[in-house]
Design a protein around this motif. Structure first.
Motif, PDB file in Angstrom:
ATOM      1  N   GLN A 109     -57.020  63.622 -20.620  1.00 15.70           N
ATOM      2  CA  GLN A 109     -57.503  63.726 -22.017  1.00 15.70           C
ATOM      3  C   GLN A 109     -58.968  64.190 -22.124  1.00 15.70           C
ATOM      4  OE1 GLN A 109     -55.560  61.641 -24.874  1.00 15.70           O
ATOM      5  NE2 GLN A 109     -54.932  59.894 -23.672  1.00 15.70           N
ATOM      6  N   LYS A 110     -59.245  65.307 -21.462  1.00 17.31           N
ATOM      7  CA  LYS A 110     -60.633  65.775 -21.337  1.00 17.31           C
ATOM      8  C   LYS A 110     -61.335  65.995 -22.675  1.00 17.31           C
ATOM      9  CE  LYS A 110     -63.411  68.468 -18.275  1.00 17.31           C
ATOM     10  NZ  LYS A 110     -63.830  69.815 -18.077  1.00 17.31           N
ATOM     11  N   SER A 111     -60.647  66.656 -23.601  1.00 16.05           N
ATOM     12  CA  SER A 111     -61.318  66.964 -24.863  1.00 16.05           C
ATOM     13  C   SER A 111     -61.568  65.692 -25.684  1.00 16.05           C
ATOM     14  CB  SER A 111     -60.509  68.040 -25.606  1.00 16.05           C
ATOM     15  OG  SER A 111     -60.218  67.651 -26.900  1.00 16.05           O
ATOM     16  N   ASP A 129     -51.190  66.594 -18.704  1.00 13.79           N
ATOM     17  CA  ASP A 129     -50.998  66.076 -20.072  1.00 13.79           C
ATOM     18  C   ASP A 129     -49.690  65.281 -20.169  1.00 13.79           C
ATOM     19  OD1 ASP A 129     -53.358  67.222 -20.860  1.00 13.79           O
ATOM     20  OD2 ASP A 129     -52.417  69.071 -21.559  1.00 13.79           O
ATOM     21  N   HIS A 146     -62.060  62.753 -24.368  1.00 17.61           N
ATOM     22  CA  HIS A 146     -63.154  62.075 -23.653  1.00 17.61           C
ATOM     23  C   HIS A 146     -64.502  62.654 -24.074  1.00 17.61           C
ATOM     24  CE1 HIS A 146     -64.647  60.380 -19.517  1.00 17.61           C
ATOM     25  NE2 HIS A 146     -65.208  59.795 -20.563  1.00 17.61           N
ATOM     26  N   GLU A 147     -64.579  63.987 -24.140  1.00 17.32           N
ATOM     27  CA  GLU A 147     -65.824  64.659 -24.552  1.00 17.32           C
ATOM     28  C   GLU A 147     -66.208  64.263 -25.977  1.00 17.32           C
ATOM     29  OE1 GLU A 147     -68.057  66.375 -22.848  1.00 17.32           O
ATOM     30  OE2 GLU A 147     -66.803  65.960 -21.103  1.00 17.32           O
ATOM     31  N   PHE A 148     -65.211  64.260 -26.853  1.00 18.26           N
ATOM     32  CA  PHE A 148     -65.467  63.891 -28.249  1.00 18.26           C
ATOM     33  C   PHE A 148     -65.992  62.456 -28.340  1.00 18.26           C
ATOM     34  CE2 PHE A 148     -64.102  62.067 -32.340  1.00 18.26           C
ATOM     35  CZ  PHE A 148     -64.753  62.937 -33.219  1.00 18.26           C
ATOM     36  N   LYS A 172     -56.155  59.524 -31.188  1.00 21.95           N
ATOM     37  CA  LYS A 172     -56.466  60.890 -30.779  1.00 21.95           C
ATOM     38  C   LYS A 172     -57.716  61.344 -31.543  1.00 21.95           C
ATOM     39  CE  LYS A 172     -51.898  62.638 -29.489  1.00 21.95           C
ATOM     40  NZ  LYS A 172     -50.880  63.668 -29.788  1.00 21.95           N
ATOM     41  N   GLU A 173     -58.182  62.524 -31.194  1.00 20.31           N
ATOM     42  CA  GLU A 173     -59.395  63.059 -31.824  1.00 20.31           C
ATOM     43  C   GLU A 173     -59.261  63.128 -33.349  1.00 20.31           C
ATOM     44  OE1 GLU A 173     -61.925  66.999 -30.917  1.00 20.31           O
ATOM     45  OE2 GLU A 173     -60.778  66.246 -29.208  1.00 20.31           O
TER      46      GLU A 173
END
Length: 278
Positions: free
Chosen positions: A173-175, A265, A177-179, A145-146
């Motif tokens: 898992q958009k956030s 989610d 993916h962005e990270f 995870k992030e």
């Protein structure tokens, strides 16, 4: 992404195919040998296995038996939770290589962060060593995870090149993916078809009809258009071929949005924060 041989370039310059075959739960022996050989004959160049799958030997046999130069193939394996730690990771890597019968690996991943063990930083140091020695062309993580990534990035010498996670229309898992994009870490999808649970989904079925494709093909195409590497698993020759037949069409922006909106989610696998099986 014009063909099965299309690649993404990882942050260290290594080219990784966008599409490959996953062999999770594929039986060691003839079953895995046949699946891998079929995939390679169809044109797949990426094969994803792991120590815990128990089929590295069969994957290695299939690679030895196909008439494709080793350098054209992209082979991934992973270190299992019970082998985390510096020395034990180095030993686990040697074991995997012996089973696979290969001189080098294209990608090696830490299979799970296993927070309870708190060993993934030590494990990462072992991957960095193997990478510097030229025994692995790219290194990465799986199911991070992030916050696991941030923790690792604070101390690592070499940034992970890949993060392989559960990813499908119900878990996009958009956030994360962005990270990963910001950090130049390539996201890769395992269980892209949600273990078959999405095959009869009405939204996907409607889109599939429009393009004259299967729902599986629609999902896999959605992965690629979201710039996510994908590795569907199958042992059926016609399915291995069908899964890869996704390079002759493109989903419209409207249909991409429809699929993106399906996120709930929802996981079919373990939550990485609580995956402490070892």
């Amino acid at each position: 992404m014009k063909s099965l041989k299309s690649t993404t370039t990882l942050h260290n310059g290594v080219k990784m195919p966008w599409f490959g075959l996953g062999v999770f739960k594929v039986e060691e022996g003839q079953e895995v040998i046949d699946s891998v050989k079929t995939a390679i004959e169809v044109g797949y160049r990426s094969i994803d296995t792991a120590a815990v799958y128990g089929n590295e030997e069969g994957v290695g046999k299939a690679i030895a038996e196909v008439d494709v130069p080793r350098e054209e193939l992209f082979i991934t394996s992973k270190v299992w939770n019970t082998n985390q730690g510096y020395e034990s990771t180095l030993n686990a890597f040697d074991e995997s290589m012996e089973k696979l019968g290969l001189d080098y690996l294209d990608l090696y991943l830490i299979h799970w962060p296993v927070p309870e063990l708190n060993k993934y930083k030590e494990t990462w140091k072992a991957l960095e060593k193997l990478y510097k020695e030229g025994r692995i062309r790219a290194i990465g993580v799986s199911n991070f995870k992030e916050h696991h990534l941030k923790d690792l990035l604070a101390d690592c010498e070499i940034k992970p090149m890949v993060n392989q996670v559960e990813y499908h229309p119900r878990l996009s898992q958009k956030s994360l993916h962005e990270f990963c994009k910001q950090q130049q870490i390539q996201l890769e999808a395992w269980s892209p078809l949600m273990q078959g649970q999405l095959i009869n989904d009405p939204t996907l079925s409607e889109i599939a009809e429009k393009y004259n494709k299967s729902t599986a093909q629609i999902i896999l195409r959605w992965d690629l258009q979201n710039e996510v590497v994908t590795i569907p698993k199958s042992i059926k020759p016609h399915r291995i071929k069908e899964n890869a037949d996704i390079f002759d069409f493109e989903l419209s922006a409207e249909d991409m949005d429809k699929i993106n909106a399906m996120n709930q989610d929802k996981r079919v696998g373990s939550d990485p924060d609580h995956m402490n099986k070892y």
